[in-house]
Design a protein around this motif. Sequence first.
Motif, short mmCIF file in Angstrom:
data_model
loop_
_atom_site.label_atom_id
_atom_site.label_comp_id
_atom_site.label_asym_id
_atom_site.label_seq_id
_atom_site.Cartn_x
_atom_site.Cartn_y
_atom_site.Cartn_z
N GLU A 24 38.34 -16.28 -15.75
CA GLU A 24 39.10 -15.99 -14.54
C GLU A 24 38.34 -16.45 -13.30
OE1 GLU A 24 38.57 -11.58 -13.32
OE2 GLU A 24 38.35 -11.62 -15.50
N ALA A 25 39.08 -16.69 -12.23
CA ALA A 25 38.45 -17.10 -10.98
C ALA A 25 37.56 -15.98 -10.46
CB ALA A 25 39.52 -17.43 -9.96
N LEU A 26 36.41 -16.34 -9.93
CA LEU A 26 35.51 -15.34 -9.39
C LEU A 26 35.97 -14.90 -8.00
CD1 LEU A 26 32.00 -16.79 -10.34
CD2 LEU A 26 33.25 -14.94 -11.46
N PRO A 27 35.68 -13.65 -7.62
CA PRO A 27 35.98 -13.20 -6.26
C PRO A 27 35.13 -13.96 -5.25
CG PRO A 27 35.49 -11.35 -7.73
CD PRO A 27 35.11 -12.58 -8.46
N ALA A 252 29.34 -3.24 1.85
CA ALA A 252 29.24 -4.43 2.70
C ALA A 252 30.04 -5.59 2.11
CB ALA A 252 27.78 -4.83 2.86
N ALA A 253 29.98 -5.75 0.79
CA ALA A 253 30.72 -6.82 0.14
C ALA A 253 32.22 -6.66 0.35
CB ALA A 253 30.40 -6.86 -1.35
N GLU A 254 32.67 -5.41 0.32
CA GLU A 254 34.11 -5.19 0.54
C GLU A 254 34.49 -5.53 1.98
OE1 GLU A 254 37.46 -2.43 -1.20
OE2 GLU A 254 35.71 -1.30 -0.55
N LEU A 255 33.65 -5.18 2.93
CA LEU A 255 33.91 -5.57 4.31
C LEU A 255 33.98 -7.09 4.44
CD1 LEU A 255 31.50 -3.15 6.22
CD2 LEU A 255 34.00 -3.14 6.39
N LEU A 256 33.06 -7.77 3.77
CA LEU A 256 33.00 -9.23 3.86
C LEU A 256 34.12 -9.90 3.09
CD1 LEU A 256 29.15 -9.41 3.45
CD2 LEU A 256 30.39 -10.21 5.47
N SER A 257 34.77 -9.18 2.18
CA SER A 257 35.91 -9.73 1.43
C SER A 257 37.20 -9.67 2.22
CB SER A 257 36.10 -8.95 0.12
OG SER A 257 34.99 -9.09 -0.72
N ASN A 258 37.24 -8.80 3.23
CA ASN A 258 38.46 -8.63 4.00
C ASN A 258 38.70 -9.82 4.91
OD1 ASN A 258 38.93 -6.08 2.89
ND2 ASN A 258 37.78 -5.03 4.51
N ASP A 259 39.96 -10.06 5.20
CA ASP A 259 40.30 -11.15 6.13
C ASP A 259 39.72 -10.89 7.52
OD1 ASP A 259 43.58 -11.59 4.67
OD2 ASP A 259 41.64 -12.47 4.16
N ASP A 260 39.57 -9.60 7.85
CA ASP A 260 39.03 -9.24 9.16
C ASP A 260 37.55 -8.85 9.00
OD1 ASP A 260 39.56 -6.99 7.70
OD2 ASP A 260 40.26 -5.78 9.39
N ALA A 261 36.80 -9.70 8.30
CA ALA A 261 35.37 -9.43 8.09
C ALA A 261 34.68 -9.20 9.43
CB ALA A 261 34.72 -10.60 7.36
#
Length: 270
Positions: A24-27, A252-261
């Motif tokens: 599968e594609a990686l996040p 932090a990773a979840e924040l950086l995954s958001n479109d509004d990082a």
Amino acid sequence: MARSAQDPWHRGAPPHLPAGAAAEALPPVCLLPGDPARVDLTAEVLDDFRILGQNREFRVGVGRAPGGRRIAVCSTGIGGPSTEIAVVELARLGVRTVLRTGGMGALTGRIPPGTVCAAGRAVPGSGAASHYPAGPAGPAAHPAVLTALRRAARDLDVPLTEITVATIDSYYLGQGRPLPGHEERAAARMDVLRGLGVDGVEMETETVLAVAGALGVRAGAVLVAHANRATDDWLEDYRPAQLAMLRVAVSAAELLSNDDAPQADSAVTS
């Protein structure tokens, strides 16, 4: 189709990481512990965690952060060469942010064992990183990654110490650990390390920051002080501190995954 020796990928799959065309594609965000066993430890802070595979020192898993974002985890092994491989292949697989999650030895008494630290910069000392020049001061963490780490630590009420580290491709003499017959050389090496004006020493951060920067990938490092060379203290049970660090990293990773990082705020201070 024959594999190219110059670029030995095969049908979209890298030659080292157990990921690629058949998986599968990686996040877009990946945590980078050194130890493959710490990939599994991340299962305690991620939901729906699954191991995708392991090849050599590279163990890859994927899970979901508490907010639902998919996060990847890939071990790098010890030192610069295997870390370079991991960062390059992850970037080619579509990962856009990497965050080293590891340990270090503190060189100052102000950082007791168990302290969670964010590395703002890495002083040059790694052979692998030297092929990715980042200037004489060494590569810096991406400002948005530092901002996300600060915000995550604040939200989780985890004290975060911001530091500068030296990355050294040697664990023993290179980090001033005495070997029989080499005690004077080790002591001289410790004097050199103290003279660098850094807060800690470790083996992968410079490579992560330098390689990622050269490839246009955001990068940072959050580290636990496993030892303190100034006080000669060693953290025997580092699991609680590692889990606290991983919670900060995942948030932090979840924040950086958001479109509004998060946008970068003030610069790191060492």
